[in-house]
Design a protein around this motif. Structure first.
Motif, PDB file in Angstrom:
ATOM      1  N   VAL A  94       0.942  -0.855  -0.213  1.00 31.64           N
ATOM      2  CA  VAL A  94       0.028   0.094   0.043  1.00 31.64           C
ATOM      3  C   VAL A  94       0.645   1.300  -0.222  1.00 31.64           C
ATOM      4  N   ARG A  95       0.556   2.149  -0.893  1.00 32.01           N
ATOM      5  CA  ARG A  95       1.638   3.440  -0.941  1.00 32.01           C
ATOM      6  C   ARG A  95       0.476   4.098  -1.577  1.00 32.01           C
ATOM      7  N   VAL A  96       1.175   5.281  -1.022  1.00 30.00           N
ATOM      8  CA  VAL A  96       0.323   6.293  -1.169  1.00 30.00           C
ATOM      9  C   VAL A  96       1.120   8.048  -1.291  1.00 30.00           C
ATOM     10  N   LEU A  97       0.223   8.365  -2.233  1.00 29.43           N
ATOM     11  CA  LEU A  97       1.580   9.504  -3.435  1.00 29.43           C
ATOM     12  C   LEU A  97       0.453  11.153  -2.533  1.00 29.43           C
ATOM     13  N   GLY A  98       1.054  12.601  -2.038  1.00 25.96           N
ATOM     14  CA  GLY A  98      -0.544  13.209  -1.936  1.00 25.96           C
ATOM     15  C   GLY A  98       0.526  14.808  -2.017  1.00 25.96           C
ATOM     16  N   PRO A  99      -0.093  15.935  -2.206  1.00 30.83           N
ATOM     17  CA  PRO A  99       0.755  16.861  -1.992  1.00 30.83           C
ATOM     18  C   PRO A  99       1.378  16.627  -1.247  1.00 30.83           C
ATOM     19  N   GLY A 100       3.103  17.915  -1.364  1.00 32.32           N
ATOM     20  CA  GLY A 100       3.606  17.973  -0.293  1.00 32.32           C
ATOM     21  C   GLY A 100       3.245  19.698  -0.681  1.00 32.32           C
ATOM     22  N   PRO A 101       4.389  20.540  -0.855  1.00 35.48           N
ATOM     23  CA  PRO A 101       4.792  21.944   0.090  1.00 35.48           C
ATOM     24  C   PRO A 101       3.757  22.668  -0.132  1.00 35.48           C
ATOM     25  N   VAL A 102       3.347  22.692  -1.930  1.00 36.06           N
ATOM     26  CA  VAL A 102       2.885  23.445  -2.281  1.00 36.06           C
ATOM     27  C   VAL A 102       0.686  23.024  -2.292  1.00 36.06           C
ATOM     28  N   HIS A 103       0.404  23.546  -2.081  1.00 35.23           N
ATOM     29  CA  HIS A 103      -0.855  22.979  -1.587  1.00 35.23           C
ATOM     30  C   HIS A 103      -1.732  24.098  -1.421  1.00 35.23           C
ATOM     31  N   ASP A 104      -3.103  23.734  -2.563  1.00 32.60           N
ATOM     32  CA  ASP A 104      -4.085  25.024  -2.564  1.00 32.60           C
ATOM     33  C   ASP A 104      -4.805  25.506  -1.051  1.00 32.60           C
ATOM     34  N   VAL A 105      -5.121  24.305  -0.295  1.00 27.42           N
ATOM     35  CA  VAL A 105      -5.650  24.021   0.586  1.00 27.42           C
ATOM     36  C   VAL A 105      -5.516  23.676   1.862  1.00 27.42           C
ATOM     37  N   PRO A 106      -4.271  24.538   2.265  1.00 24.19           N
ATOM     38  CA  PRO A 106      -3.551  23.834   4.085  1.00 24.19           C
ATOM     39  C   PRO A 106      -3.857  23.781   4.797  1.00 24.19           C
ATOM     40  N   LEU A 107      -5.783  23.819   5.070  1.00 17.33           N
ATOM     41  CA  LEU A 107      -6.590  23.182   5.839  1.00 17.33           C
ATOM     42  C   LEU A 107      -6.624  21.687   5.911  1.00 17.33           C
ATOM     43  N   VAL A 108      -6.713  21.407   4.489  1.00 14.71           N
ATOM     44  CA  VAL A 108      -6.517  19.802   3.820  1.00 14.71           C
ATOM     45  C   VAL A 108      -5.417  18.941   3.938  1.00 14.71           C
ATOM     46  N   ARG A 109      -4.144  20.022   3.629  1.00 13.80           N
ATOM     47  CA  ARG A 109      -2.653  18.821   3.795  1.00 13.80           C
ATOM     48  C   ARG A 109      -2.890  18.922   5.324  1.00 13.80           C
ATOM     49  N   ALA A 110      -3.484  19.673   6.479  1.00 13.52           N
ATOM     50  CA  ALA A 110      -2.964  19.394   7.712  1.00 13.52           C
ATOM     51  C   ALA A 110      -3.156  17.967   7.798  1.00 13.52           C
ATOM     52  N   SER A 111      -5.068  17.637   6.812  1.00 10.94           N
ATOM     53  CA  SER A 111      -6.073  16.783   7.778  1.00 10.94           C
ATOM     54  C   SER A 111      -5.227  15.951   6.952  1.00 10.94           C
ATOM     55  N   GLN A 112      -4.843  15.529   5.627  1.00  7.78           N
ATOM     56  CA  GLN A 112      -3.656  14.936   5.370  1.00  7.78           C
ATOM     57  C   GLN A 112      -2.779  13.748   6.122  1.00  7.78           C
ATOM     58  N   ARG A 113      -1.792  15.511   6.883  1.00  5.36           N
ATOM     59  CA  ARG A 113      -0.839  14.753   7.346  1.00  5.36           C
ATOM     60  C   ARG A 113      -1.477  13.489   9.114  1.00  5.36           C
ATOM     61  N   SER A 114      -2.473  14.353   9.161  1.00  4.93           N
ATOM     62  CA  SER A 114      -3.344  13.619  10.076  1.00  4.93           C
ATOM     63  C   SER A 114      -3.044  11.925  10.102  1.00  4.93           C
ATOM     64  N   THR A 115      -2.594  11.509   8.808  1.00  4.35           N
ATOM     65  CA  THR A 115      -3.598  10.215   8.728  1.00  4.35           C
ATOM     66  C   THR A 115      -1.761   9.160   8.509  1.00  4.35           C
ATOM     67  N   TYR A 116      -1.094  10.089   8.529  1.00  4.48           N
ATOM     68  CA  TYR A 116       0.176   9.753   8.110  1.00  4.48           C
ATOM     69  C   TYR A 116       0.187   8.635   9.035  1.00  4.48           C
ATOM     70  N   GLU A 117       0.580   9.056  10.851  1.00  4.69           N
ATOM     71  CA  GLU A 117       1.133   8.217  11.898  1.00  4.69           C
ATOM     72  C   GLU A 117       0.287   6.623  11.860  1.00  4.69           C
ATOM     73  N   GLN A 118      -1.119   6.313  11.685  1.00  5.04           N
ATOM     74  CA  GLN A 118      -1.344   5.373  11.744  1.00  5.04           C
ATOM     75  C   GLN A 118      -1.140   4.796  10.400  1.00  5.04           C
ATOM     76  N   LEU A 119      -1.063   4.699   9.038  1.00  5.51           N
ATOM     77  CA  LEU A 119      -0.919   4.667   7.997  1.00  5.51           C
ATOM     78  C   LEU A 119       0.515   3.837   8.257  1.00  5.51           C
ATOM     79  N   LEU A 120       1.505   4.484   8.621  1.00  6.26           N
ATOM     80  CA  LEU A 120       3.082   4.435   8.246  1.00  6.26           C
ATOM     81  C   LEU A 120       3.140   3.367   9.620  1.00  6.26           C
ATOM     82  N   ARG A 121       2.929   2.762  10.373  1.00  5.97           N
ATOM     83  CA  ARG A 121       2.498   2.225  11.275  1.00  5.97           C
ATOM     84  C   ARG A 121       1.923   1.027  11.289  1.00  5.97           C
ATOM     85  N   ALA A 122       0.724   0.795  10.007  1.00  4.96           N
ATOM     86  CA  ALA A 122       0.538  -0.512   9.776  1.00  4.96           C
ATOM     87  C   ALA A 122       1.283  -0.821   8.544  1.00  4.96           C
TER      88      ALA A 122
END
Length: 422
Positions: free
Chosen positions: A299-327
């Motif tokens: 399982v791999r995920v590719l998302g936007p990095g530092p260039v993002h048009d909606v900062p709130l969504v990028r922060a929400s995106q990054r909130s998923t990382y820890e759970q996914l990485l630990r899996a």
């Protein structure tokens, strides 16, 4: 498709990999499995969304700004009709080229219809609104233009219930979908900050009829007249690829967009690679991704990095990382520009390309559409795109950007609320 699938009877446990636990589930609660192969996948897709993987398609994978030359070439050769449904159409040189091409086709007797979403095509960066700079030119030359759910009153439900689809249909036989809008950020190669990275498909075959019907429904709701029978020619089988166009409208309960996503994830046995511009999936889909990783799926995920048009969504995106990485999920962030693609690659045969984001808003409130395609050659092409993107991406680990924090958790709560029934 196998006869015991086509006869409308669910196969008995063990016949095609179904087990009793899977049969007892309803509304796709929790992780679940599908029997292997395109036939079983098509059967589940059909009973869940009403469309199956039809044979007879020819498909081209088009990255970034290359899609526009292909679109304009087809538009200039149109003989009967041109239908455009987009979320974003804003003034720029690219817009001028589309206006010019439509003007020429109208003068040749082609029926041209344009439907835009007023939220996506609103004033930006000092430019005039669509209606002041673009609509006037189109209407003056004979193009019929309508707006999807005008914002009179700006009721909250109306603000959220937008049409996020991207469709261009030529003569009812050629269809385009993907992440594109008609604006300058979609030009270029996706390697500069001002040029977004995106993926699209050009399709010929039976699924174009579904695209045309999707356009027609939104067109009628927006005040457009019924289409002529010549605008809806019968299915045309032109190639070997099996595919389906899955459209979805926001509603109470599970939408077809969410059903499609969950079925696609369930189909993965070896590989599940997801590229998505607004990756902050609901908890049920997060549970599925974790379950797949625990099963040994790549399982791999590719998302936007530092260039993002909606900062709130990028922060929400990054909130998923820890759970996914630990899996065991591997995560990359695209660095040069806004990564706007919405694609999925499953094993070595199944791909999804369209407008559907993996966030609560897209999956519950917006009108969306995606092509689901069963074709090893197309899967191989999309894999090569992924490997090129890896070269311009940064892999995230628990020690390098992967841990959550209060701001990210708050952002996720906010984005999840957007998809709740109101």
């Amino acid at each position: 498709m196998d006869m015991d699938v086509m006869d409308g009877v669910l196969p008995q446990p063990g016949a095609h990999g179904w087990d009793e636990e899977d049969r007892q589930r309803h509304e796709m609660k929790g992780p679940f499995h599908l029997p292997p192969g395109p036939d079983a996948f098509s059967f589940v897709l059909y009973q869940s969304t009403g469309v199956c993987l039809d044979e007879g398609h020819k498909v081209e994978l088009l990255e970034n700004g290359t899609v526009f030359e292909r679109m304009l070439e087809d538009i200039r050769q149109a003989q009967e009709s041109i239908h455009i449904l987009v979320y974003i159409w804003r003034p720029c040189e690219l817009s001028d080229r589309f206006v010019e091409a439509l003007q020429e086709r109208v003068s040749a007797g082609v029926h041209c219809r344009v439907l835009v979403d007023p939220v996506g095509s609103e004033e930006v960066s000092g430019d005039h609104d669509f209606d002041q700079k673009i609509e006037r030119k189109l209407v003056e030359c004979g193009v019929e233009v309508h707006y999807y759910r005008p914002l009179a009153g700006k009721v909250l439900g109306r603000l959220l219930g937008r049409n996020h689809q991207k469709l261009i249909i030529v003569d009812g036989r050629i269809g385009y979908t993907g992440g594109f809008g008609i604006w300058k950020v979609w030009e270029g190669d996706g390697r500069a900050e001002e040029n977004w990275r995106d993926t699209h498909v050009r399709v010929e075959g039976p699924a174009v009829c579904r695209m045309q019907l999707t356009f027609s429904r939104s067109w009628q709701e927006s005040g457009g007249s019924l289409l002529h029978p010549r605008d809806l020619p019968g299915p045309c089988h032109v190639g070997p690829v099996r595919g389906a166009f899955v459209d979805s409208m926001g509603k109470l309960g599970m939408t077809d967009a969410e059903r499609m996503v969950r079925i696609v994830i369930a189909a993965a046995r070896k590989r599940l690679w997801i590229a998505n511009a607004y990756f902050t999936p609901p908890n049920a889909i997060m549970e599925q991704l974790v379950h797949k990783a625990h099963e040994g799926v790549d399982v791999r995920v590719l998302g936007p990095g530092p260039v993002h048009d909606v900062p709130l969504v990028r922060a929400s995106q990054r909130s998923t990382y820890e759970q996914l990485l630990r899996a065991g999920v591997r995560i990359w962030e695209y660095q040069p520009s806004m990564m706007h693609a919405k694609t999925v690659l499953v094993d070595d045969w199944l791909t999804v390309v369209g407008s559907t984001n993996l966030d609560a808003l897209s999956l519950n409130k917006l009108s969306e559409g995606s092509m689901v395609l069963a074709d090893p050659e197309l899967a191989s092409k999309l894999e090569r795109c992924w490997h090129r993107d890896f070269e311009y991406s940064k892999e995230i680990t628990l020690d390098a950007g992967g841990r959550t924090n209060p701001w990210r958790r708050l952002a996720r709560r906010a984005t999840q609320l957007m998809g709740q029934d109101r």
